[in-house]
Design a protein around this motif. Structure first.
Motif, short mmCIF file in Angstrom:
data_model
loop_
_atom_site.label_atom_id
_atom_site.label_comp_id
_atom_site.label_asym_id
_atom_site.label_seq_id
_atom_site.Cartn_x
_atom_site.Cartn_y
_atom_site.Cartn_z
N HIS A 186 5.43 39.78 -15.30
CA HIS A 186 5.63 40.01 -13.87
C HIS A 186 5.86 41.49 -13.64
O HIS A 186 6.95 42.01 -13.92
N VAL A 187 4.85 42.19 -13.17
CA VAL A 187 4.96 43.63 -12.90
C VAL A 187 5.28 43.80 -11.42
O VAL A 187 4.74 43.09 -10.57
N ASN A 188 6.18 44.74 -11.11
CA ASN A 188 6.61 44.95 -9.73
C ASN A 188 5.89 46.10 -9.02
O ASN A 188 5.62 46.01 -7.83
N ASN A 189 5.61 47.19 -9.77
CA ASN A 189 5.14 48.42 -9.12
C ASN A 189 3.90 48.98 -9.83
O ASN A 189 3.67 48.70 -11.01
N ILE A 190 3.17 49.82 -9.10
CA ILE A 190 2.06 50.57 -9.71
C ILE A 190 2.31 52.06 -9.52
O ILE A 190 2.74 52.51 -8.45
N ASN A 219 4.53 53.07 -6.07
CA ASN A 219 5.70 53.87 -6.45
C ASN A 219 5.19 54.87 -7.49
O ASN A 219 5.10 54.55 -8.66
N PHE A 220 4.84 56.10 -7.06
CA PHE A 220 4.07 56.97 -7.95
C PHE A 220 4.60 58.39 -8.05
O PHE A 220 5.42 58.82 -7.24
N ALA A 239 3.36 53.42 0.69
CA ALA A 239 4.10 53.45 -0.59
C ALA A 239 5.58 53.14 -0.36
O ALA A 239 6.16 53.56 0.64
N GLN A 240 6.17 52.43 -1.30
CA GLN A 240 7.61 52.17 -1.26
C GLN A 240 8.37 53.46 -1.62
O GLN A 240 9.41 53.75 -1.05
N ALA A 241 7.82 54.21 -2.58
CA ALA A 241 8.50 55.43 -3.04
C ALA A 241 7.52 56.38 -3.70
O ALA A 241 6.49 55.95 -4.23
N LEU A 335 13.03 50.63 -4.99
CA LEU A 335 12.47 49.56 -5.82
C LEU A 335 12.23 48.27 -5.03
O LEU A 335 11.90 47.23 -5.60
N GLY A 336 12.43 48.36 -3.70
CA GLY A 336 12.24 47.16 -2.86
C GLY A 336 13.32 46.13 -3.06
O GLY A 336 13.10 44.93 -2.82
#
Length: 396
Positions: A186-190, A219-220, A239-241, A335-336
Motif C-alpha cells: 500500500h503506497v501512499n505518495n508519489i 508529494n515531491f 500536490a499535497q506537498a 502526508l494527508g
C-alpha cells in the motif's frame, strides 16, 4: 493541571484533570502515568525521509567539507548512484534490519509518524524490494508510516530522463497499481526529483499525473538546487506537498498558498550542503502551510526532529511555536493525515510524547538534548519507549 485519556488506540478525552477524573471515575486503566512537572505533546511527525538503503557514504562528508558540491559528487559516481549500487545488491532482510534500527532511533527522538521513501533502486525490482521492506515495517512496528514511491529519484545509468520516465509510467506504476489491488503493498505518495540534470518539468508532470491517476498523493522534491517552477507545477496538479524549495519563486510561494499545498522544509539539508535557507518567513507570511522533515538519508544523516526544529528556528527564523506546529499538525497535513494525527484532540490517534520538563520549549531549545528530555513515547495509546534515565537525571 490537565489529563489525556487514551483508549482503543485513540484519544478519548482531553481537559482539566478534575473533570476527567469525574468523567472516568468508574473506569479502569492499563496504565496511569503521573506527568507532574512534565509536558505532554503530540508525537512528532517527520514529513520527509529516505530511510531504506545500504552502503556507507561517510567518505563523502569529507569531500563536501573540502568544497565538492552535491552535483559534483553525484557526477563522480557518488551520491545517489553509490547508494543505488549497494541497495541493489542488499537482500530484503538486510535492508529491513537496518531500516528497523533507524526507525527505532527516530522513535526514541520522538517521531511517531514518518514518511518513508523508496528511490535507491531506480529499477522496478529494487524499488519493489524497498517498498516491501517499508510495508513490512508498517505491519510489524509500533510507528506510523506513510510510504512514498520515489522511483524518479535519479536517472538510472544507461537511460535518458525520457526513457526513465517512460519506464516508470509504462512499467513501475502499473505494477504498483496491481500490488495495491492485491493488498500486497500500500503506497501512499508519489515523488519525483524535479531538478536540472535529473527530471525536467515536463517529465515530472508526466510521472506525477500518472501517479495521481492510480490514487497516489503528489508529494515531491522541487526547486532545491535550481529554480524549476516546481512549486507552480505542484499547485497546478493539486500536490499535497512539495519538499526543499530553497530556490522557489515568489509566484510559486503564492501558488502554493492558494492551492493549500504544504511546503516541507528541510533545514538539515540546507545546513549540511551549505545551501541558501528556504524562505520560511515569506512562506508563512503568504499563508503557506509550512511543515518540517529531517530528510534522513546518507547525505543528511539526522534522525532527530527536535534538532530539525532547532535548526528551523535558528537558520530559517521560525518561532518555536511555528516549528512545533510544522513538526506535528502541519507535517501530518503534508502526508494527508492531519485529521487523525498531529495534535492532541479527542478522536485522534493516541500518539504522544511526555517530556521531562515543565516547559515544552526545552525540546527545541536544547540542541541535541532530547535523549535526557523525552521520557515516554506513546503510539496508539501504548507506551513504546520509556527512558529509564529521565527518572535519575535532570533535563536542565
Amino acid at each position: 493541571s490537565s489529563s489525556v485519556v487514551c483508549r482503543d488506540g485513540c484519544i478519548k478525552a482531553v481537559g482539566q484533570a478534575d473533570v476527567i477524573r469525574n468523567q472516568f471515575s468508574g473506569a479502569t486503566f492499563e496504565r496511569i502515568i503521573d506527568c507532574s512537572g512534565k509536558c505532554v505533546l503530540p508525537g512528532l511527525v517527520d514529513a520527509h525521509t529516505h530511510p531504506v538503503w545500504a552502503g556507507d557514504r561517510v567518505h563523502e562528508f569529507a569531500m563536501k567539507l573540502a568544497g565538492a558540491s552535491y552535483m559534483e559528487i553525484h557526477q563522480a559516481g557518488g551520491g545517489i548512484h553509490f547508494t543505488v549500487e549497494h541497495t541493489r545488491k542488499a537482500t530484503e532482510e538486510e535492508l529491513f534490519n537496518t531500516f528497523k534500527h533507524r526507525l527505532e532511533r527516530m522513535r526514541r527522538a520522538g517521531s511517531t509518524l514518518v514518511e518513508c521513501k523508496s528511490g535507491y533502486g531506480l529499477n522496478l525490482e529494487t524499488e519493489l524490494k524497498m517498498l516491501r521492506v517499508i510495508e513490512r515495517a508498517k505491519q510489524s512496528m509500533d510507528i506510523g508510516i506513510s510510504s512514498t514511491y520515489c522511483g524518479a529519484h535519479s536517472v538510472p545509468k544507461g537511460k535518458t530522463a525520457t526513457e526513465a520516465t517512460d519506464d516508470i509510467i509504462n512499467n513501475h506504476l502499473p505494477k504498483l497499481k496491481e500490488l495495491k489491488l492485491s493488498g500486497e503493498i500500500h503506497v501512499n505518495n508519489i515523488d519525483v526529483f524535479c531538478e536540472k540534470g535529473v527530471f525536467d518539468l515536463d517529465s515530472t508532470r508526466r510521472i506525477l499525473q500518472a501517479g495521481k491517476e492510480i490514487g497516489l498523493q503528489i508529494n515531491f522534491h522541487g526547486d532545491e538546487l535550481h529554480p524549476m517552477k516546481s512549486a507552480e507545477l505542484g499547485a497546478e496538479l493539486g500536490a499535497q506537498a512539495i519538499s526543499h524549495l530553497e530556490e522557489v519563486s515568489d509566484e510559486g510561494i503564492m501558488a502554493m498558498a492558494r492551492a493549500k499545498c504544504a511546503a516541507v522544509l528541510l533545514p538539515t539539508t540546507a545546513y549540511m550542503l551549505r545551501l541558501k535557507q528556504p524562505q520560511a518567513r515569506k512562506m508563512l507570511e503568504e499563508g503557506v502551510i509550512v511543515a518540517l522533515g529531517s530528510d534522513f538519508n546518507p547525505n543528511a544523516y539526522c534522525f532527530s526532529m527536535p534538532m530539525v526544529m532547532h535548526l528551523a528556528c535558528v537558520n530559517m527564523k521560525m518561532s518555536m511555536n511555528e516549528a512545533l506546529a510544522a513538526a506535528t499538525i502541519n507535517a501530518a497535513y503534508a502526508l494527508g493525515k492531519s485529521d487523525t494525527h498531529g495534535s492532541i484532540e479527542t478522536g485522534k490517534q493516541g500518539d504522544l510524547l511526555i517530556i521531562n520538563s515543565s516547559r515544552w520549549e526545552h525540546l527545541i531549545y536544547q540542541f541535541g538534548g532530547h535523549e535526557a528530555l523525552i521520557d515516554y513515547v506513546i503510539v496508539k495509546g501504548k507506551v513504546i519507549y520509556q527512558n529509564e534515565r529521565c527518572g535519575t537525571m535532570s533535563s536542565y
